[in-house]
Write a protein that holds these residues in place. Structure first.
Motif, short mmCIF file in Angstrom:
data_model
loop_
_atom_site.label_atom_id
_atom_site.label_comp_id
_atom_site.label_asym_id
_atom_site.label_seq_id
_atom_site.Cartn_x
_atom_site.Cartn_y
_atom_site.Cartn_z
N GLU A 196 66.58 70.23 29.75
CA GLU A 196 66.96 69.23 28.54
C GLU A 196 65.60 69.04 27.92
N ILE A 225 70.04 68.92 34.61
CA ILE A 225 70.64 67.86 33.65
C ILE A 225 70.40 66.63 34.51
N GLY A 274 74.86 64.97 24.97
CA GLY A 274 73.80 65.54 26.04
C GLY A 274 73.56 66.91 25.75
N VAL A 275 73.20 67.93 26.69
CA VAL A 275 72.87 69.13 26.25
C VAL A 275 73.96 69.89 25.40
N ASP A 276 73.38 70.64 24.58
CA ASP A 276 74.02 71.27 23.42
C ASP A 276 74.75 72.45 24.10
N MET A 282 76.19 60.99 29.78
CA MET A 282 77.15 62.30 29.39
C MET A 282 78.60 61.73 29.58
N THR A 297 71.10 58.96 27.09
CA THR A 297 72.19 59.41 26.71
C THR A 297 73.38 59.35 28.19
N LEU A 304 69.67 68.51 22.51
CA LEU A 304 70.65 67.46 22.77
C LEU A 304 71.29 66.98 21.56
N GLN A 333 70.21 60.20 30.61
CA GLN A 333 69.47 61.43 30.32
C GLN A 333 68.11 60.85 30.20
#
Lengths: 471, 471
Positions: free
Chosen positions: B201, B244, B228-230, B256, B254, B224, B249
């Motif tokens: 991340e 992750i 969360g992660v794209d 998720m 965040t 992000l 996060q």
């Protein structure tokens, strides 16, 4: 429309959790369409005859986990959720039975293991007293992450101690504390990764061998002569890192004489890329002589890396070891590991600090030296009386184990099986040899015999069991 | 002939040590030829007017260290010793001053660090009580090296607990205990070494990034979005390992949502070489909602590797973390690490076992949740009151830190320098970003603000200092 089913009879089932679960499952099972509006909190509470608070908590949890979203003044709606791709029909794989751990009761067993220390005389009362002192004086530090190399005051205490007992020349800055020699060696070797060729003693310490192999290093086992590692083999295989145990070779027990020490230091001095790692794992215990100065104490070129541990002198369960890096390696280390959290329990490290400062470490080692010496003598005497001409003991008055050779036609596999039947924990030299160069005679076997755990009153019985195993 | 000079006036200088040193130095300095005979013990004792015992001890030590040898009935002789090659004339290199550690007094400092936990409410008395129980019940184990994954009973207790609190599905066999998340990730990643491409991340946990980089992995930072992660960046950069922090996060906070979780699990399920490492570092603390179930609990394909720690819920100084491996990785792990000694202090592990079993872990977490919630609210209120429109707080009621954005024309370097002057420990988001893709607005900065250490009565002063730093 979602149909909610609530059980009000079981007080252990919270109402809000039931509402939460019903919605969650309906959404995951796609029984309700995305963007569908949820009933208002009041309406649902009325409908289910529950408090509005219960509905509110359920909606809050669904919101936090992202099952629903909310639009101000409009209410709650079902979130758009990707469908699950489920590759396994059952949704569960049983845990494989070959990975189940098996337990063997140690009831009735005796141990001649070299890996333990004697806990019966450990001064717990003193240790706990110093622990209280550590907690009282270091509250703030205990709530934080300590220096990547371990707290400075502990490193200072260790550096003073090893200067005094082992002649090790170092600043506290050069010490890195870790939860064992293995992780420290791993960190060290990650600095020396490029084109390193590593030599180890054969037979030698198999756990270090395992670390080096797992890191994919080229590892050359070097034979031993009566002074320690064979200098000619080293010169011909030309490693740049050499791991040795000069104070008390593991497992043969040889104390490396000064002449071989100088030969090795001279070998190292031919290139500044060469390092000798001196593993001083049990140097605290010498019977009949003073401590033998460390190899590091004679090193004038900063090419000896010294490692020590409290696993033998205190207890292996503390997991406190340290490594002393020469300045140039320290500089590299600090670049690589500035973001590393040192791995030893801070309570024990600070307790150790006071334990050493208060003089109790020295007292404990002295006391254990007398105790181990007595057990060692008794065990050797019992072995000689029982095995007579069929045993040869390499009698080096040091450490917590010795090597013994037995005349027998038995093979190692049979020995291990019989030891299991006789309930005697023993380790043969097989475990510590790394290639076919090391060979016992046809009609003999060698065992590494430890005397730390065995109680004096059990020695006779342990030797009898050993006799039945080997004969 | 060796000339021996003895000082009998100073009782702190043992006679035998003086004799030993004189001989040793003469031999090392080659003042005496190899194979030269030493005076007999009796003769030397007479000549020096000392006891024969002193000479005997000195000769014994010289013999043990290999300076002399003995021939039965003929006496003691000087050993042949290679000459030292000394590359450095002085024989000593001064310790480089750039490696000297500098100490800054923390007197008068306040801390908004995210790395600590609150020790003021730690139930030491209870902990020490359980520690006594551990010592009493596990004497034998404490003298031995424990299972490479940590004691089974402790793993069993942890597996039960995380099944209950986090929905983690695992057998005690799947748990590996270690002295921190870093060494565990290192062990894990050494199993996945071949051709692994790792995604993390961004911003994210820099200490994991450091471990991965030191192991020379290709590391891809993933941006992000609000969930969360794209997922598109992941699909396009196509890593096989993804790290992750879905529960909270780090550092943005965040949680998720379920939709992204399912997307990620679906992504993983496309290849059995893909793994997601779920770092659940502070999931114990949720304010206002129940715990969010772990990602591992939804994984039906054994592709999520779960890691947890007691650094936040208890204290970071214990160094107790664990990792839960899927069965296939566990099988590989056991092959690689059968010879590995687990790195956590066994006293603390067994104490933890009783602490959890006795219900005190749960009680402590509940108590700390209330305490942290109160401090968090006070701190946020004070920040809003003081900074008014110039602050935006990402208010996720979870964990021990939050992210705050401040409108300011100050740059990070100035902020850090001013913080030093104001004696306020703060960490900016810079520390946790891994490439140029992450950007703050021109006129704003972001800080990761922790509230575990700060005392309630210090909050106002800390925020005032922050105001002076940022304005």
């Amino acid at each position: 429309m979602i149909f909610i089913n609530i059980d009000k009879t079981d007080p252990s089932k919270h109402i809000y959790q039931q509402i939460y679960k019903e919605f969650k499952n309906s959404i995951l099972e796609r029984k309700v369409a995305e963007n569908e509006k949820l009933p208002s909190k009041r309406n649902l509470a009325d409908q289910l005859k529950v408090s509005i608070n219960s509905v509110s908590n359920a909606y809050g949890q669904l919101l936090a986990e992202g099952y629903i979203y909310t639009i101000e003044r409009k209410g709650y709606f079902v979130e758009k959720i990707t469908e699950f791709i489920d590759q396994h029909e059952t949704g569960a794989i049983n845990f494989p039975s070959d990975l189940k751990e098996k337990f063997q009761s140690k009831e009735g067993w005796l141990s001649l293991s070299h890996m333990t220390s004697d806990i019966s005389m450990f001064p717990f009362k003193k240790w706990l007293m110093y622990q209280n002192q550590a907690i009282k004086n270091h509250k703030q530090e205990l709530s934080e992450i300590s220096s990547p190399q371990g707290p400075y005051i502990v490193r200072k205490t260790i550096s003073r101690m090893i200067a005094f007992t082992r002649g090790v020349k170092c600043e506290p800055e050069q010490i890195i504390i870790g939860g064992g020699t293995q992780p420290l060696v791993r960190q060290l070797m990650s600095l020396l990764k490029e084109n390193a060729k590593v030599a180890i003693e054969n037979p030698g310490y198999s756990r270090i061998h395992a670390v080096l192999k797992s890191m994919k290093f080229e590892v050359v086992p070097i034979s031993l002569d009566k002074k320690g590692v064979d200098i000619k083999e080293i010169e011909s295989s030309s490693p740049n890192i050499l791991f040795i145990t000069p104070s008390h070779q593991f497992p043969t027990g040889t104390i490396m004489p000064i002449s071989r020490r100088i030969e090795l230091l001279n070998w190292a001095s031919h290139s500044n890329k060469r390092y000798i790692v001196e593993d001083d794992y049990d140097s605290e215990f010498k019977y009949g002589t003073d401590n033998i100065p460390s190899l590091q104490s004679m090193d004038r070129n900063h090419q000896v890396i010294y490692t020590g541990t409290f696993s033998k002198s205190l207890l292996p369960s503390f997991r406190i070891s340290y490594i002393v890096l020469p300045p140039d390696l320290l500089r590299t280390y600090k670049q690589y590991y500035s973001n590393w959290i040192q791995g030893s329990n801070l309570f024990s490290l600070l307790t150790l600090h006071y334990f050493i400062e208060g003089g109790d470490y020295e007292r404990h080692v002295k006391r254990m030296t007398l105790h181990y010496e007595m057990k060692r003598k008794m065990l050797i005497k019992q072995l000689l009386t029982t095995f007579k001409d069929d045993i040869h003991i390499k009698d080096v008055p040091a450490g917590l184990h010795f090597l013994a050779h037995f005349k027998t036609s038995q093979k190692y596999d049979d020995i291990n099986e019989r030891a299991n039947r006789e309930k005697l924990e023993i380790y043969s030299i097989e475990r510590f040899t790394f290639d076919s160069k090391y060979k016992d005679d046809e009609n003999s076997i060698s065992l590494v015999i430890g005397f730390a755990t065995i109680k004096t009153e059990e020695i006779r019985e342990a030797v009898y069991r050993l006799y039945r195993i080997i004969k």
